[in-house]
Design a protein around this motif. Structure first.
Motif, PDB file in Angstrom:
ATOM      1  N   ALA A 103      -5.316 -21.234 -15.655  1.00 17.42           N
ATOM      2  CA  ALA A 103      -4.767 -20.347 -14.617  1.00 17.42           C
ATOM      3  C   ALA A 103      -5.616 -19.090 -14.425  1.00 17.42           C
ATOM      4  N   ASP A 105      -8.420 -16.853 -13.549  1.00 18.73           N
ATOM      5  CA  ASP A 105      -9.588 -16.918 -12.667  1.00 18.73           C
ATOM      6  C   ASP A 105     -10.330 -15.586 -12.779  1.00 18.73           C
ATOM      7  N   ARG A 108     -10.338 -13.387  -9.818  1.00 21.46           N
ATOM      8  CA  ARG A 108      -9.105 -12.658  -9.539  1.00 21.46           C
ATOM      9  C   ARG A 108      -9.054 -11.360 -10.345  1.00 21.46           C
ATOM     10  N   GLU A 233       7.766 -16.324 -16.316  1.00 28.87           N
ATOM     11  CA  GLU A 233       6.745 -17.381 -16.214  1.00 28.87           C
ATOM     12  C   GLU A 233       5.344 -16.862 -16.536  1.00 28.87           C
ATOM     13  N   VAL A 234       5.261 -16.006 -17.563  1.00 26.39           N
ATOM     14  CA  VAL A 234       3.947 -15.521 -18.007  1.00 26.39           C
ATOM     15  C   VAL A 234       3.285 -16.634 -18.805  1.00 26.39           C
ATOM     16  N   GLU A 266      -1.104 -12.183 -17.171  1.00 26.43           N
ATOM     17  CA  GLU A 266      -0.443 -12.335 -15.863  1.00 26.43           C
ATOM     18  C   GLU A 266      -1.400 -11.895 -14.748  1.00 26.43           C
ATOM     19  N   SER A 269      -4.159 -14.440 -14.347  1.00 18.29           N
ATOM     20  CA  SER A 269      -3.777 -15.745 -13.820  1.00 18.29           C
ATOM     21  C   SER A 269      -3.292 -15.676 -12.370  1.00 18.29           C
ATOM     22  N   THR A 270      -2.654 -14.567 -12.006  1.00 19.99           N
ATOM     23  CA  THR A 270      -2.142 -14.489 -10.624  1.00 19.99           C
ATOM     24  C   THR A 270      -2.974 -13.552  -9.751  1.00 19.99           C
ATOM     25  N   GLY A 271      -3.613 -12.567 -10.392  1.00 27.14           N
ATOM     26  CA  GLY A 271      -4.375 -11.580  -9.630  1.00 27.14           C
ATOM     27  C   GLY A 271      -3.465 -10.638  -8.862  1.00 27.14           C
ATOM     28  N   SER A 272      -2.166 -10.776  -9.110  1.00 28.79           N
ATOM     29  CA  SER A 272      -1.201  -9.964  -8.364  1.00 28.79           C
ATOM     30  C   SER A 272      -0.810  -8.729  -9.168  1.00 28.79           C
ATOM     31  N   ALA A 275       3.029  -8.506  -9.720  1.00 25.10           N
ATOM     32  CA  ALA A 275       3.506  -9.424 -10.765  1.00 25.10           C
ATOM     33  C   ALA A 275       3.173  -8.861 -12.142  1.00 25.10           C
TER      34      ALA A 275
END
Lengths: 353, 173
Positions: A103, A105, A108, A233-234, A266, A269-272, A275
Motif C-alpha cells: 500500500a 507508495d 504519495r 483500517e490502518v 497511514e 499508504s493513502t497519501g491523505s 486520514a
C-alpha cells in the motif's frame, strides 16, 4: 572482673567494626563491579525484572512441587505462550506488513511532504516569517534513521545473545531469588536487621503492585490501540498497536511514540493528510486516555500514589533525568514514598542500639 | 551462589536445623519436606555478647529460635531479668501474628547463633502453601493458648494473694 568486662567490650567493638567494614567492602565491591561491567549490570537488571515479575507465579506453583521444577514450568509456560502468540499473531502481522508494503507508495509520501512543505511555507510567508525547510529536515531525519538502522544491524548479534542470556539468568534468579535475598539481608548489621526486613517487605509489596500495574497498562493500551487503529483500517495495525502498548512504559509520550508509526504508515499508504490526521487524533486520544484514565487508575491503586503525585513525579524526573528518569519515575517515587512513609513511621517507633 | 554450594555441601548443617525445628512445638510433627519449606524462610543471625536483638516497645517482626548461646529477656522499665534462654528455646512468637510492640528487650549474653522466623516470610509461606501455613498457625495458636492458660493461672493466683493481703489489712485495722 572489670578487666574481663573491658576486654569483652573491646572484643565486641572490634567484631562489630570488622563486620561493618566487611559489609561496606562487599557493597563497594558490588557497586564497583556493576560500574565496570555496565553491560552485564543491564543484563542482570532486565533478568531481575523478569524474575521479579514471574516470582509470584513460581511461588504459587511451589506449593505442589520444588522451586526448581516450578521455575522450569513457569519458564516453559512463558516460552510456550510467547511461541503460541508468535504462531497466532505472526502470520497476521506478516500479512499486514506485506499489505502495508504494497500500500505504501513513495510518491504519495513525497507528494504529501511537498504539500506540507508548501502549506507551512505559505503560512510562514503570510506571517512574515522565513522559509520552513520541512523537506530538508525530513530528509536529514530519514538519513539519520537509516544509518541508525544500519548501526543497529551490527548490534543484532548482541541482542540475540541477550535474548538467550536474559532468560537463562532470569531462570537462576527466579529459582534462587529467595536465597539471594536472604543472603543480602544477612549483610545488614543486627541493629538495623528487623527494621530493614520490614521496610524491604513493604517496598517489595508496593513494587510488585507497580510492575503488575505496568503489565496491565501495556495490555490495555495495546488492546485499545489495536481496536482503534483496526477500526480506522490502518495497515499493520496489530504490530503498531503492540508497539504502542510496549512504548507506554515511557510516561506521557509512550503510546504516542509507538502510535505515531501508524500516522506515518497511514500517510504513506493513502497519501491523505486528513486520514493521517485522523489517525494522529486517535493516537493522541489513546495517549490522553492512558495519562488521564488508565495510568492514574492503575498506578494510584497499585502504588498508592495520588494521581497528582504520579504526574509531578514524572514531570520532575523528566526534567532532571530525561527519558530514563520518566521510565523510572513511578517505581522510584513509589519506593521513596514507601521508604519515607513506612521508614519514617518505623524509625519513630524503633530504638536503634 | 548460595544454593550452588549448598547443593554440593548439603548435609549435616541442614540436619541439625531440622532437629532444632522438630524440637519446637510450632513445628513438631511436620514432615521433612515441610520442615525444609520452613527452613527456607529462616534467617540465620549471629550475635556478640551484650548485643541487643530487639528493644522493648520496638515493633515486633517475628520470633527467634536459639541454636546456640544464651539470651536474656529484660524488662527495661524495672531492669528485671524476665528469662534466661538457651539452646533450643524460642521467643517473640507473638510478633508473628501482629505488629505489637515488643514487651521486653532481648540481649545476647554470650556469642549466640539464632534463627529468625519473621511475619512477612510466614505470610508468604501461608500464601504459597496454605496447608502448611494452617498447620504452623494452628500449632502457634496452641502454644499461645497454653501461655494464656498459664497467664490466667498467674493472674488468679495474684488476685487470691491480693484478696488475702486486703483481708489481712482490713482485719488488722
Amino acid at each position: 572482673m572489670p578487666d574481663a568486662h573491658h576486654d569483652r567490650s573491646l572484643t565486641t567493638l572490634l567484631r562489630e567494626g570488622l563486620r561493618r567494614a566487611r559489609g561496606l567492602l562487599v557493597l563497594l565491591g558490588v557497586l564497583g563491579l556493576l560500574y565496570l561491567l555496565q553491560g552485564v549490570a543491564q543484563l542482570l537488571l532486565v533478568a531481575a525484572l523478569v524474575a521479579y515479575l514471574l516470582s509470584p507465579l513460581v511461588g504459587r506453583l511451589q506449593r505442589r512441587t520444588s522451586r526448581t521444577q516450578a521455575t522450569l514450568v513457569v519458564f516453559g509456560l512463558v516460552v510456550g505462550g510467547a511461541v503460541a502468540l508468535g504462531v497466532l499473531l505472526g502470520p497476521v502481522v506478516q500479512q499486514q506488513l506485506q499489505d502495508a508494503a504494497r500500500a505504501v507508495d513513495p510518491d504519495r509520501v513525497a507528494t504529501a511532504i511537498d504539500r506540507v512543505d508548501a502549506r507551512l511555507n505559505a503560512f510562514s510567508d503570510a506571517l512574515g516569517g522565513g522559509e520552513v525547510p520541512v523537506e530538508e529536515r525530513i530528509d536529514r531525519t530519514v538519513d539519520a534513521w537509516t544509518s541508525g538502522v544500519v548501526d543497529l544491524a551490527a548490534g543484532l548479534l548482541g541482542v540475540a545473545t541477550n535474548l538467550v542470556l536474559v532468560p537463562f539468568i532470569a531462570a537462576f534468579l527466579l529459582r534462587d531469588g529467595p536465597r539471594i535475598k536472604r543472603g543480602l539481608i544477612r549483610l545488614v548489621p543486627n541493629r538495623y536487621f528487623e527494621f530493614s526486613l520490614q521496610a524491604l517487605h513493604k517496598i517489595d509489596v508496593q513494587l510488585g503492585h507497580y510492575f503488575r500495574g505496568l503489565v496491565l497498562e501495556i495490555a490495555v493500551v495495546a488492546l485499545l490501540s489495536i481496536v482503534v487503529l483496526g477500526g480506522l483500517e490502518v495497515p499493520a495495525f496489530v504490530l503498531i498497536g503492540l508497539l504502542a502498548g510496549i512504548t507506554t512504559v515511557i510516561p506521557y509520550v509512550g503510546s504516542l511514540v509507538g502510535g505515531s508509526l501508524g500516522v506515518l504508515v497511514e500517510l504513506a499508504s493513502t497519501g491523505s493528510l486528513p486520514a493521517a490526521g485522523l489517525v494522529l487524533g486517535a493516537v493522541l486520544a489513546i495517549q490522553v486516555a492512558d495519562e488521564v484514565v488508565i495510568q492514574p487508575l492503575v498506578f494510584a491503586r497499585a502504588v498508592d500514589l495520588h494521581p497528582l503525585e504520579v504526574i509531578v513525579a514524572v514531570l520532575v524526573a523528566a526534567q532532571f533525568f530525561g527519558v530514563v528518569g520518566m521510565v523510572l519515575a513511578i517505581p522510584l517515587t513509589s519506593a521513596a514514598k514507601v521508604v519515607v512513609k513506612e521508614g519514617g513511621a518505623l524509625i519513630q517507633r524503633y530504638q536503634f542500639g | 551462589m548460595d544454593s550452588f554450594w549448598g547443593n554440593i555441601f548439603r548435609g549435616s548443617d541442614d540436619e541439625s536445623v531440622y532437629a532444632l525445628l522438630r524440637a519446637i512445638p510450632l513445628f513438631d510433627g511436620l514432615s521433612r519436606g515441610e520442615l525444609a519449606d520452613v527452613e527456607s524462610i529462616l534467617h540465620r543471625r549471629e550475635y556478640a555478647p551484650d548485643e541487643v536483638l530487639f528493644r522493648q516497645d520496638n515493633p515486633g517482626v517475628g520470633m527467634y529460635i536459639i541454636r546456640e548461646g544464651s539470651i536474656e529477656i529484660v524488662d527495661e522499665a524495672t531492669d528485671e531479668t524476665l528469662a534466661e534462654l538457651s539452646d533450643g528455646d524460642f521467643f517473640g512468637e507473638m510478633a508473628l501474628l501482629n505488629e505489637t510492640p515488643r514487651s521486653a528487650t532481648a540481649v545476647a549474653r554470650t556469642d549466640a547463633v539464632l534463627y529468625g522466623l519473621f511475619r512477612p516470610d510466614l505470610l508468604g509461606l501461608v500464601e504459597r502453601d496454605p496447608s502448611l501455613g494452617v498447620q504452623v498457625l494452628l500449632r502457634m495458636a496452641r502454644v499461645l493458648s497454653e501461655r494464656l492458660v498459664q497467664t490466667n493461672d498467674t493472674v488468679r493466683e495474684l488476685r487470691e494473694r491480693l484478696h488475702r493481703a486486703q483481708s489481712e489489712t482490713e482485719s488488722s485495722s
